[in-house]
Design an enzyme around this catalytic site. Structure first.
Site, PDB file in Angstrom:
ATOM      1  N   ASP A  23       0.898  -1.290   0.095  1.00  0.00           N
ATOM      2  CA  ASP A  23      -0.114  -0.086   0.031  1.00  0.00           C
ATOM      3  C   ASP A  23       0.833   1.214  -0.029  1.00  0.00           C
ATOM      4  O   ASP A  23       2.111   1.430   0.128  1.00  0.00           O
ATOM      5  CB  ASP A  23      -0.750   0.044   1.296  1.00  0.00           C
ATOM      6  CG  ASP A  23      -0.199   0.053   2.498  1.00  0.00           C
ATOM      7  OD1 ASP A  23       0.686  -0.632   2.781  1.00  0.00           O
ATOM      8  OD2 ASP A  23      -0.602   0.956   3.385  1.00  0.00           O
ATOM      9  N   GLU A  39       0.275  -1.321   5.572  1.00  0.00           N
ATOM     10  CA  GLU A  39       1.309  -0.557   6.558  1.00  0.00           C
ATOM     11  C   GLU A  39       1.052   0.848   6.828  1.00  0.00           C
ATOM     12  O   GLU A  39       1.302   1.273   7.944  1.00  0.00           O
ATOM     13  CB  GLU A  39       2.766  -0.979   5.992  1.00  0.00           C
ATOM     14  CG  GLU A  39       3.899  -0.499   6.597  1.00  0.00           C
ATOM     15  CD  GLU A  39       4.206   1.007   7.003  1.00  0.00           C
ATOM     16  OE1 GLU A  39       5.076   1.385   7.813  1.00  0.00           O
ATOM     17  OE2 GLU A  39       3.749   1.828   5.854  1.00  0.00           O
TER      18      GLU A  39
HETATM   19  C1  HXA Z   1      23.857  11.087  13.424  1.00  0.00           C
HETATM   20  C2  HXA Z   1      23.084  10.036  13.051  1.00  0.00           C
HETATM   21  C3  HXA Z   1      23.536   9.721  11.715  1.00  0.00           C
HETATM   22  C4  HXA Z   1      22.395  10.146  10.543  1.00  0.00           C
HETATM   23  C5  HXA Z   1      21.565  10.823  10.849  1.00  0.00           C
HETATM   24  C6  HXA Z   1      20.783  11.320   9.516  1.00  0.00           C
HETATM   25  C7  HXA Z   1      19.648  10.927   8.966  1.00  0.00           C
HETATM   26  C8  HXA Z   1      18.818   9.771   9.352  1.00  0.00           C
HETATM   27  C9  HXA Z   1      17.559   9.615   9.412  1.00  0.00           C
HETATM   28  C10 HXA Z   1      16.511   9.556   8.701  1.00  0.00           C
HETATM   29  C11 HXA Z   1      16.546   9.270   7.329  1.00  0.00           C
HETATM   30  C12 HXA Z   1      16.340   7.979   7.054  1.00  0.00           C
HETATM   31  C13 HXA Z   1      15.278   7.271   6.714  1.00  0.00           C
HETATM   32  C14 HXA Z   1      13.810   7.475   6.390  1.00  0.00           C
HETATM   33  C15 HXA Z   1      12.943   7.575   7.501  1.00  0.00           C
HETATM   34  C16 HXA Z   1      11.798   7.085   7.418  1.00  0.00           C
HETATM   35  C17 HXA Z   1      11.153   6.227   6.559  1.00  0.00           C
HETATM   36  C18 HXA Z   1      11.131   4.920   7.326  1.00  0.00           C
HETATM   37  C19 HXA Z   1       9.904   4.297   7.527  1.00  0.00           C
HETATM   38  C20 HXA Z   1       8.944   4.384   6.513  1.00  0.00           C
HETATM   39  C21 HXA Z   1       7.710   3.842   6.882  1.00  0.00           C
HETATM   40  C22 HXA Z   1       6.521   4.245   5.965  1.00  0.00           C
HETATM   41  O1  HXA Z   1       6.173   5.554   5.744  1.00  0.00           O
HETATM   42  O2  HXA Z   1       6.193   3.463   4.974  1.00  0.00           O
HETATM   43  N1  PHE Z   2       4.317   3.985   8.283  1.00  0.00           N
HETATM   44  C1  PHE Z   2       3.479   5.170   8.524  1.00  0.00           C
HETATM   45  C2  PHE Z   2       2.373   4.789   9.293  1.00  0.00           C
HETATM   46  C3  PHE Z   2       2.309   4.149  10.615  1.00  0.00           C
HETATM   47  C4  PHE Z   2       2.045   4.842  11.739  1.00  0.00           C
HETATM   48  C5  PHE Z   2       2.042   4.262  13.051  1.00  0.00           C
HETATM   49  C6  PHE Z   2       2.199   3.086  13.304  1.00  0.00           C
HETATM   50  C7  PHE Z   2       2.237   1.925  12.137  1.00  0.00           C
HETATM   51  C8  PHE Z   2       2.331   2.581  10.746  1.00  0.00           C
HETATM   52  C9  PHE Z   2       4.007   6.124   9.477  1.00  0.00           C
HETATM   53  O1  PHE Z   2       5.210   5.898   9.981  1.00  0.00           O
HETATM   54  O2  PHE Z   2       3.553   6.978   9.650  1.00  0.00           O
HETATM   55 ZN    ZN Z   3       4.958   5.351   4.194  1.00  0.00          ZN
HETATM   56 ZN    ZN Z   4       7.023   2.237   3.987  1.00  0.00          ZN
END
Ligand code: HXA
Ligand code: PHE
Ligand code: ZN
Ligand code: ZN
Length: 479
Positions: free
Chosen positions: A103, A167
């Protein structure tokens, strides 16, 4: 010992990750087709069911070998999620799990260079909602397996592929059900790999080289509804305070009062220590001496939105509702606050902090959903999942000199799998720059054709690495 035969057998069975021109065209077209199916989630239980069932048919069509292979079992769980069980030839090896989600969050055409569900290719990039989050992973996992099977590869170690369908709205109808099903079957996983982190490029101006951040923990979450009820009345003679004013002041206090900086607690320190020598002087000195420079660094990390999210529980005001008519004092005002809980805090602790900051008895609190942060998965020499990711990184991304354990700031389906394994690793083999981070859930989400091919290659190598004998781990007491 397996002897010489075993070694030669394995060497002979190693399949190079080289794909023909035709295969490369087929794989990118398959991704484009997946992007064109608008598998949007809106709210828990509310998702585009037509698109989700179309997606089920689509993967059957583009990955025929996966579906016809005798040692692979396919099951639909929770109507639209998919579980594949790949039976390896060696039942003594503990299985692992590869995860992704089908999704996506909604996208309107506004601001996009090409429509978000067109899957169009421009200048070497495939555009569209889901190209980074997370149909790239769904398709790359199945694509890598399809290509291995076509080459007659027979896995030694069993593994599962779990593709959730909700998700983006918490995963309770998909991932949670798959996890329960595996638990009922008595499955214990040696590790799992899910989305959640990347090869980070250009996140620090002083760090010229990209580094792989493999997340070993994930923040918790708390959705809170704040409500204020007051007696309604005529707006021509207003009381001193209204439900709107009281609630607005409450949420403003929350926004103005940051949660405590948790830098001192473990995990982030570990990340920085491992990266220390990648930085130039004098940052390397500071990172190697966190006992002294920790407080200064934690202050610097607070200045950037993303690194701030790594040091503390964040508070985001996301919804605000009040009022029924222009000349009526509203009876009720409601706000929703979305908090992401730092791994060294709990839902209960954060809830107490929130109530103390609001400090107004007229504000009622309703917990809409909550989940504690994930425990920290091991990243030492004996942690198979972590080491396999590192090893595969070294061969597929030789230019990436270092991998470090990190914190995932978003929530993912892997929160539903803590019952099955203590090794939860969150990593996608893709470069991410700060501007790409903006495109996830934002506009112009895109992936380069080359990056997608490399993701397929990574998984193709990873599956084979998981089947090889583990690299001997040096034992300190033998030295
Ligand atoms: C000092 C620490 C080292 C590095 C810090 C810099 C940046 C790191 C932090 C975050 C960026 C990386 C990843 C992306 C974060 C979010 C996506 C994760 C889950 C997605 C879930 C979803 O929405 O489906
Ligand atoms: N992945 C999404 C949706 C989500 C929220 C909270 C719990 C689980 C999934 C987010 O981080 O926003
Ligand atoms: Zn997402
Ligand atoms: Zn995701």
């Amino acid at each position: 010992s397996k002897g010489l035969w075993g070694k030669e057998h394995r060497r002979a069975s190693r399949i190079p990750s080289e794909f023909s021109q035709e295969e490369r065209v087929t794989m990118k077209e398959a991704l484009k087709g997946a992007i064109q199916i608008p598998t949007v989630s809106f709210r828990p239980g509310e998702y585009n069911r037509t698109a989700l069932s179309e997606f089920g048919g689509y993967i059957r069509k583009v990955f025929p070998t996966v579906f016809k292979t005798s040692f692979i079992q396919h099951e639909v769980v929770g109507e639209y999620s998919h579980l594949f069980t790949v039976q390896g030839s060696d039942p003594s090896l503990q299985p692992y799990l590869l995860m992704a989600h089908i999704d996506v969050v909604p996208a309107s055409d506004q601001g996009w260079e090409v429509p978000p569900f067109s899957g169009l290719e421009r200048d070497g990039f495939i555009y569209g909602r889901g190209t980074m989050d997370n149909k790239n992973s769904v398709m790359a996992i199945l694509q890598a397996l399809e290509l291995l099977l076509i080459r007659n590869y027979i896995p030694r170690r069993s593994f599962f592929i779990a593709l959730g369908h909700d998700e983006e709205v918490s995963g309770t109808d998909g991932a949670k059900k798959i996890s329960a099903l595996l638990q009922a079957r008595g499955v214990q996983l040696v590790f799992l790999v899910d989305e959640g982190s990347f090869i980070l490029d250009n996140f620090f101006s002083s760090l010229k080289k990209p580094f792989a951040m493999i997340s070993v923990s994930e923040k918790g979450s708390l959705n809170l509804m704040l409500q204020v009820n007051m007696t309604p009345g005529h707006s021509s003679a207003p009381p001193k305070e209204t439900s709107i004013g009281i609630l607005a002041a409450a949420v403003s206090r929350l926004e103005q009062t940051p949660m405590p900086n948790m830098f001192g607690d473990g995990l982030l320190k570990m990340t920085l220590q491992q990266l220390a020598n990648e930085f130039p002087f004098p940052i390397n000195i500071a990172l190697n001496n966190l006992w002294l420079f920790g407080p200064l660094l934690s202050r610097i990390l607070e200045r950037n939105y993303i690194t701030n999210a790594l040091v503390r529980t964040t508070v985001a005001l996301t919804m605000f509702n009040a009022g029924i008519k222009m000349n009526v004092i509203p009876p009720v005002a409601q706000a929703i606050v979305n908090l992401r809980i730092h791994p060294s805090q709990t839902v209960q602790e954060v809830l107490e902090l929130v109530k103390n900051i609001v400090a107004d008895d007229r504000v009622q609190f309703h917990v809409l959903s909550a989940s504690d942060p994930l425990p920290v998965s091991p990243s030492d020499d004996g942690a198979l999942g972590y080491q396999l990711l590192r090893q595969t990184l070294q061969s597929v991304f030789p230019e990436v000199s270092i991998a470090a354990p990190g914190i995932c700031i978003g929530n993912t389906d892997s929160q539903h799998y803590t019952n099955l394994t203590t090794g939860i690793y969150k990593f996608s083999p893709l470069y991410l720059q700060p501007q790409d981070f903006q495109s996830i859930h934002g506009i112009n989400e895109k992936i380069s054709v080359q990056a997608y091919e490399t993701q397929v290659k990574f998984i193709f190598e990873f599956i084979q690495n998981a089947d090889a004998d583990p690299k001997p781990v040096p034992h300190k007491h033998e030295l």
